[in-house]
Structure formats: structure tokens, C-alpha cells
Design an enzyme around this catalytic site. Structure first.
Site, PDB file in Angstrom:
ATOM      1  N   ASP A 211       0.852  -1.188   0.000  1.00 55.16           N
ATOM      2  CA  ASP A 211       0.000   0.000   0.000  1.00 55.16           C
ATOM      3  C   ASP A 211       0.886   1.236   0.000  1.00 55.16           C
ATOM      4  OD1 ASP A 211      -3.260   0.151   0.743  1.00 55.16           O
ATOM      5  OD2 ASP A 211      -2.155   2.048   0.914  1.00 55.16           O
TER       6      ASP A 211
ATOM      7  N   LEU B  68     -16.865 -10.373  -2.315  1.00 54.33           N
ATOM      8  CA  LEU B  68     -17.015 -10.501  -0.852  1.00 54.33           C
ATOM      9  C   LEU B  68     -17.884  -9.392  -0.284  1.00 54.33           C
ATOM     10  CD1 LEU B  68     -15.053  -8.202   0.609  1.00 54.33           C
ATOM     11  CD2 LEU B  68     -13.289  -9.817  -0.006  1.00 54.33           C
ATOM     12  N   ARG B  69     -18.594  -9.729   0.810  1.00 57.73           N
ATOM     13  CA  ARG B  69     -19.406  -8.727   1.502  1.00 57.73           C
ATOM     14  C   ARG B  69     -18.695  -8.332   2.779  1.00 57.73           C
ATOM     15  NH1 ARG B  69     -24.265 -12.477   2.615  1.00 57.73           N
ATOM     16  NH2 ARG B  69     -22.455 -13.832   2.721  1.00 57.73           N
TER      17      ARG B  69
ATOM     18  N   ALA C 271     -36.605  -5.100   3.794  1.00 55.51           N
ATOM     19  CA  ALA C 271     -36.839  -3.646   3.671  1.00 55.51           C
ATOM     20  C   ALA C 271     -36.092  -2.920   4.783  1.00 55.51           C
ATOM     21  CB  ALA C 271     -38.334  -3.374   3.753  1.00 55.51           C
TER      22      ALA C 271
ATOM     23  N   ARG D 218     -18.830   4.348   4.615  1.00 52.67           N
ATOM     24  CA  ARG D 218     -18.984   4.912   3.264  1.00 52.67           C
ATOM     25  C   ARG D 218     -20.436   4.835   2.793  1.00 52.67           C
ATOM     26  NH1 ARG D 218     -13.784   2.172   0.303  1.00 52.67           N
ATOM     27  NH2 ARG D 218     -14.176   0.537   1.820  1.00 52.67           N
TER      28      ARG D 218
ATOM     29  N   CYS E 297     -19.914   0.000  -2.185  1.00 56.24           N
ATOM     30  CA  CYS E 297     -20.063  -0.564  -3.540  1.00 56.24           C
ATOM     31  C   CYS E 297     -21.350  -0.169  -4.269  1.00 56.24           C
ATOM     32  CB  CYS E 297     -19.957  -2.087  -3.480  1.00 56.24           C
ATOM     33  SG  CYS E 297     -18.316  -2.634  -2.984  1.00 56.24           S
TER      34      CYS E 297
ATOM     35  N   LYS F 231      -0.589   2.796   7.367  1.00 56.84           N
ATOM     36  CA  LYS F 231      -1.347   1.545   7.346  1.00 56.84           C
ATOM     37  C   LYS F 231      -0.406   0.344   7.364  1.00 56.84           C
ATOM     38  CE  LYS F 231      -5.327   1.094   4.834  1.00 56.84           C
ATOM     39  NZ  LYS F 231      -6.187   0.932   3.661  1.00 56.84           N
TER      40      LYS F 231
HETATM   41  P1  NAD Z   1     -10.131   0.658   0.063  1.00 57.44           P
HETATM   42  O1  NAD Z   1     -10.288   2.099  -0.128  1.00 57.44           O
HETATM   43  O2  NAD Z   1     -10.481   0.040   1.376  1.00 57.44           O
HETATM   44  O3  NAD Z   1      -8.603   0.251  -0.258  1.00 57.44           O
HETATM   45  C1  NAD Z   1      -7.881   0.677  -1.355  1.00 57.44           C
HETATM   46  C2  NAD Z   1      -6.409   0.775  -0.941  1.00 57.44           C
HETATM   47  O4  NAD Z   1      -5.623   1.016  -2.093  1.00 57.44           O
HETATM   48  C3  NAD Z   1      -6.115   1.903   0.041  1.00 57.44           C
HETATM   49  O5  NAD Z   1      -5.494   1.375   1.203  1.00 57.44           O
HETATM   50  C4  NAD Z   1      -5.153   2.819  -0.739  1.00 57.44           C
HETATM   51  O6  NAD Z   1      -4.191   3.440   0.090  1.00 57.44           O
HETATM   52  C5  NAD Z   1      -4.525   1.831  -1.690  1.00 57.44           C
HETATM   53  N1  NAD Z   1      -3.915   2.452  -2.865  1.00 57.44           N
HETATM   54  C6  NAD Z   1      -4.421   3.382  -3.706  1.00 57.44           C
HETATM   55  N2  NAD Z   1      -3.542   3.694  -4.670  1.00 57.44           N
HETATM   56  C7  NAD Z   1      -2.430   2.943  -4.447  1.00 57.44           C
HETATM   57  C8  NAD Z   1      -1.172   2.813  -5.093  1.00 57.44           C
HETATM   58  N3  NAD Z   1      -0.863   3.557  -6.172  1.00 57.44           N
HETATM   59  N4  NAD Z   1      -0.283   1.959  -4.606  1.00 57.44           N
HETATM   60  C9  NAD Z   1      -0.570   1.211  -3.512  1.00 57.44           C
HETATM   61  N5  NAD Z   1      -1.737   1.284  -2.842  1.00 57.44           N
HETATM   62  C10 NAD Z   1      -2.652   2.149  -3.304  1.00 57.44           C
HETATM   63  O7  NAD Z   1     -10.952  -0.028  -1.106  1.00 57.44           O
HETATM   64  P2  NAD Z   1     -11.740  -1.428  -1.074  1.00 57.44           P
HETATM   65  O8  NAD Z   1     -13.022  -1.264  -0.351  1.00 57.44           O
HETATM   66  O9  NAD Z   1     -10.816  -2.522  -0.705  1.00 57.44           O
HETATM   67  O10 NAD Z   1     -12.123  -1.547  -2.628  1.00 57.44           O
HETATM   68  C11 NAD Z   1     -11.128  -1.776  -3.605  1.00 57.44           C
HETATM   69  C12 NAD Z   1     -11.825  -2.158  -4.898  1.00 57.44           C
HETATM   70  O11 NAD Z   1     -12.547  -3.388  -4.728  1.00 57.44           O
HETATM   71  C13 NAD Z   1     -12.860  -1.146  -5.390  1.00 57.44           C
HETATM   72  O12 NAD Z   1     -12.857  -1.118  -6.785  1.00 57.44           O
HETATM   73  C14 NAD Z   1     -14.172  -1.721  -4.880  1.00 57.44           C
HETATM   74  O13 NAD Z   1     -15.268  -1.323  -5.664  1.00 57.44           O
HETATM   75  C15 NAD Z   1     -13.923  -3.211  -5.029  1.00 57.44           C
HETATM   76  N6  NAD Z   1     -14.710  -4.051  -4.097  1.00 57.44           N
HETATM   77  C16 NAD Z   1     -14.896  -3.671  -2.815  1.00 57.44           C
HETATM   78  C17 NAD Z   1     -15.624  -4.497  -1.959  1.00 57.44           C
HETATM   79  C18 NAD Z   1     -15.882  -4.086  -0.523  1.00 57.44           C
HETATM   80  O14 NAD Z   1     -16.740  -4.692   0.102  1.00 57.44           O
HETATM   81  N7  NAD Z   1     -15.189  -3.115   0.029  1.00 57.44           N
HETATM   82  C19 NAD Z   1     -16.154  -5.697  -2.430  1.00 57.44           C
HETATM   83  C20 NAD Z   1     -15.915  -6.068  -3.743  1.00 57.44           C
HETATM   84  C21 NAD Z   1     -15.188  -5.240  -4.580  1.00 57.44           C
END
Ligand code: NAD
Length: 432
Positions: A30, A153-154, A255, A331, A263, A35
Site C-alpha cells: 500500500d 465478498l461482503r 426492507a 462509506r 459498492c 497503514k
Molecule cells: P479501500 O479504499 O479500502 O482500499 C484501497 C487501498 O488502495 C487503500 O489502502 C489505498 O491506500 C490503496 N492504494 C491506492 N492507490 C495505491 C497505489 N498507487 N499503490 C498502492 N496502494 C494504493 O478499497 P476497497 O473497499 O478494498 O475496494 C477496492 C476495490 O474493490 C474497489 O474497486 C471496490 O469497488 C472493489 N470491491 C470492494 C468491496 C468491498 O466490500 N469493500 C467488495 C468487492 C469489490
């Protein structure tokens, strides 16, 4: 196998730790130094049941490591998962892909041998083509393959969902990569999860179509609940009655408040925006977005009615503020829309959430976080059950509030009206 997760958020951390638990060597990278340093000390940045134990176990046995060094991590890995955020753009509804393209450029500078580059982030259809173009500027086609492997994943059940997914979608235009990924996921498919192999664009669209469909189901039942309220019907009966039809299915028919989270709101907007680009009108999903946007105001209207439109100085307690139970994720939670509007009308808010204080309300002067349910509920003119945490299901309001008889607005229908009415002065719920 040697894997690298770029982006150690919900998806990167959960899938990274699960892959390491399945016996792979995983580096979670990251750009957020704090973090990564916290994770190295065993401090988990998100609340997710079971995650801490799994991280500590795999970190200790050295199958899982954390790094801020993207270049080095890419060089050491055979399979690279892109798990960075794809939020809504500031000026329109499209997905902001800047984090994805930044990472693609970084990857193109660090490829030293054949790599499979996978988008696990949710990305609009044709994003894989764009990533390929970026990498091709520096690297020969023989040295990489771009694959889509969307994550389903949820939050709150993320580890279970990762280990026992309904399906694993691999969208690849190259057979060799599909074979390697089939083998990576074989511990899950051997336990019954379906492996679906398709082309890259289809996999990208499957993710958005799934989320849009689920959001539609929630919005549909919320609107039917509005009708139930006017016709003295219990929405729970409708959910059971229609959910038993196998063509419909019983899940996502509860409901409640507007859907939120990281998401559904952003993905419904993004798929509409993508379709607009191709001159396709996704009118159903547009209506879903509109209905969901109006839902928080609709529920607030009910709050005003319950309090006879006298909101000034009313003490309102929120039980739960996250968008769903078992997560600390705020969020797009509907509480973020409702609480500021109530404060504006002069209400005094206390909230209790099992995941504690939320900085999201810092700027609001009349919002206080309570450390116990009792403190939050005490003295309230109205208690709103906003999130369906198990902690709230066994509350005895009579014991908790002493002589003051409470008014409850249960936005999650966690109580049976006949039972709860004996404990409280007035009880309101959704669609019944
Ligand atoms: P998040 O914001 O929790 O995590 C994203 C991470 O990426 C952050 O820690 C950020 O610092 C890091 N990051 C950004 N740019 C970076 C870079 N250049 N180099 C290294 N690290 C970098 O996001 P998330 O909730 O894990 O979601 C990630 C993706 O997965 C999204 O597209 C989301 O739609 C998808 N998704 C999320 C979920 C969910 O439940 N949260 C489920 C399925 C899919």
C-alpha cells in the site's frame, strides 16, 4: 504461488490474507505508510470478524508480508492483483480510474519476467483493454497478461465469502493465465465453488450487473414496503411469500433504509455512466438510483411525523450508524444523510455503534458518541435502530430506560411488534 496485492484495503487485505492461508506467499502493498507500519505491528485497520487472527497467524508463519515498495513487490511476484479504490468521480457519475492507471504505469516499469496482472478492483467494461495499452507502451505482449477477476465478498462476512464464494469469475483472453488461475483457486473449487471462465470484458460487466441487480432487489422491496405501510400489510410476509419463488430467491428482500456502503451506490452510478458512453439507456438502474436517493428523506419524513414535526431540542438516539452490521465502514451510510439533516432542524443526537466513535460527525456540533447502549438510549425522545447489529436484538428497553417510556423507530425490523410493544411507549418499523 507468489502473489502481490496492490492496495491493502478491504479487498486487498482480506483476499491477500486468505490466499496466504491457502499456502501462497503474499505481499500486501500500500502507498499508505502508516497503514503498512500498523499492519507490521499487528494492528488491523478495519473491523472484520476473524480477520485479525488470520493476519497474525499468516504474518507469523511468514507467508504474509506488508510493504510500501511497489517495484520490489512486483518483481518478486508472479501474479499481481490490483485492489485499489475506484470511487465515483467528483464531477460526474463515472468511476474514477486514476488509481488503477497509476498502478498500471508503475507495473509497466517493474516487469522483469512473465506476470499475470489481475484487476480485482471493480472496473468498468474495457478498463482491462486500457491497462493492457498502458503496459504495452513499455513491455512486450509476451511478458504479461491482463485478467479480470472481480471480487464479490461482503463486508462483515468477507472471510467466509472469500473462502466459500458462490462463483469465481475469471475473465481472460489468454488460456495459459486461465489455467494458472484455475490452479490458484483449486482449493476453493474443490470445496464446491463454481469456476466461471469467460472473456475479460464479460467478467468486468458481470461484477457491475451483479451489484446493480442486488441494489434493484433492495430498492424494489423498499418501495413495496411503502405500499404495505398504507395498506396494513406486514412486509415480512411479502418478502417470505415472494422469496420462496426460486426464480426470485429470498435474499436481499429485507426492507430498511437506503442501501449504502462502498459498492452499491458507486457501482450503480458507474454502470449507468458506462452505458451512457455506449448510448445505452439503463433506465431501470437509473430509477433505482433515484428511488434510493429519495429514501433517506422519506424515512426522515416519518421521523418528523413520529415527533409531531417538533424536532428542535429533541433528543434522538441512533443505535448503529454503519451502513450494515459487522463492519466499521461508514462509506455512503444513510446515517450520514439523516443525522446532519436532523441536527440542522435542532435535534440533539447521541449514537452508539459497536465499532465506536465516527470521525464523520466531527463537524456537527450536536452529535455525541456514547460508549454504552444505556448511555445512548437514556433520556431519548426517540430511539432509531439504524443498523442491524446483533447487540441490539436482545435489548430490554423497559429495563434500560427506567420510568421513561421510549419511542422506537426500528428501521431494520429487528423486533416483533407484538413483543416489543409491551416494553415501549410507541414502536414504529418499516413496511408494517
Ligand atoms: P479501500 O479504499 O479500502 O482500499 C484501497 C487501498 O488502495 C487503500 O489502502 C489505498 O491506500 C490503496 N492504494 C491506492 N492507490 C495505491 C497505489 N498507487 N499503490 C498502492 N496502494 C494504493 O478499497 P476497497 O473497499 O478494498 O475496494 C477496492 C476495490 O474493490 C474497489 O474497486 C471496490 O469497488 C472493489 N470491491 C470492494 C468491496 C468491498 O466490500 N469493500 C467488495 C468487492 C469489490
Amino acid at each position: 504461488m507468489k502473489l502481490c496485492m496492490i492496495g491493502t484495503g478491504y479487498v486487498g487485505l482480506v483476499s491477500g490474507v486468505c490466499f496466504s492461508d491457502l499456502g501462497n506467499d503474499v505481499i500486501c502493498v500500500d502507498r499508505d505508510e502508516n497503514k503498512i507500519s500498523q499492519l507490521k505491528q499487528g494492528n488491523i485497520p478495519i473491523y472484520e470478524p476473524g480477520l485479525e487472527e488470520l493476519v497474525l497467524k499468516n504474518f507469523k508463519n511468514k507467508r504474509l508480508s506488508f510493504s510500501t515498495n511497489l517495484k520490489d513487490s512486483i518483481r518478486k511476484s508472479d501474479i499481481i492483483f490490483i485492489c485499489v479504490g475506484t470511487p465515483t468521480k467528483k464531477n460526474n457519475n463515472a468511476a474514477d480510474l486514476s488509481q488503477i492507471f497509476t498502478v498500471a504505469k508503475e507495473i509497466s516499469k517493474s516487469i522483469n519476467k512473465f506476470k499475470i496482472i489481475i484487476t480485482k478492483s471493480t472496473v468498468p467494461v474495457t478498463t482491462g483493454d486500457e491497462i493492457e495499452k498502458i503496459i504495452l507502451k513499455k513491455i512486450s505482449k509476451k511478458l504479461f497478461s491482463v485478467v479480470s477477476n472481480p471480487e464479490f465478498l461482503r463486508e462483515g462476512e468477507a472471510i467466509r465469502d472469500f473462502i466459500y464464494p458462490d462463483r469465481i469469475i475469471i475473465g481472460s483472453n489468454d488460456k495459459k493465465s486461465t489455467q494458472i488461475l484455475r490452479s490458484l483457486y483449486s482449493p476453493l473449487t474443490s470445496k464446491g465453488s463454481k469456476f466461471v471462465s469467460t472473456n475479460r470484458r464479460a467478467a468486468e460487466l458481470i461484477k457491475y450487473a451483479s451489484n446493480a441487480f442486488l441494489a434493484t432487489k433492495i430498492t424494489f422491496i423498499n418501495e413495496i414496503a411503502n405500499l404495505c405501510e398504507k395498506t396494513q400489510i406486514d412486509i415480512e410476509d411479502i418478502s417470505i411469500g415472494i422469496g420462496l419463488d426460486k426464480r426470485i430467491g429470498g435474499r436481499f428482500l429485507r426492507a430498511g433504509p437506503a442501501y449504502g456502503g462502498s459498492c452499491f451506490p458507486k457501482d450503480t452510478k458507474a454502470i449507468v455512466s458506462t452505458a451512457d458512453k455506449f448510448n445505452i439507456n439503463l433506465s431501470v438502474i437509473k430509477s433505482v438510483i433515484k428511488s434510493n436517493t429519495q429514501r433517506s428523506d422519506l424515512l426522515l419524513k416519518r421521523v418528523y411525523e413520529i415527533l409531531n414535526n417538533r424536532i428542535k431540542n429533541k433528543k434522538i438516539c441512533f443505535l448503529g450508524v454503519t451502513f450494515k452490521a459487522n463492519t466499521d465502514d461508514m462509506r455512503d451510510s444513510s446515517s450520514l444523510k439523516m443525522i446532519p439533516k436532523l441536527v440542522k432542524k435542532g435535534a440533539k443526537i447521541k449514537y452508539y455503534d459497536p465499532t465506536g466513535f465516527k470521525k464523520d460527525f466531527n463537524k456537527l456540533k450536536d452529535v455525541r458518541c456514547s460508549s454504552t447502549i444505556q448511555d445512548a438510549v437514556n433520556g431519548s425522545d426517540l430511539v432509531i435502530i439504524h443498523t442491524e447489529w446483533n447487540d441490539f436484538k436482545s435489548i430490554n428497553f423497559k429495563k434500560l430506560s427506567g420510568s421513561k417510556k421510549l419511542i422506537i423507530f426500528d428501521m431494520r425490523n429487528i423486533f416483533l411488534p407484538t413483543k416489543i410493544k409491551k416494553q415501549v411507549f410507541k414502536y414504529f418499523s418499516i413496511g408494517r
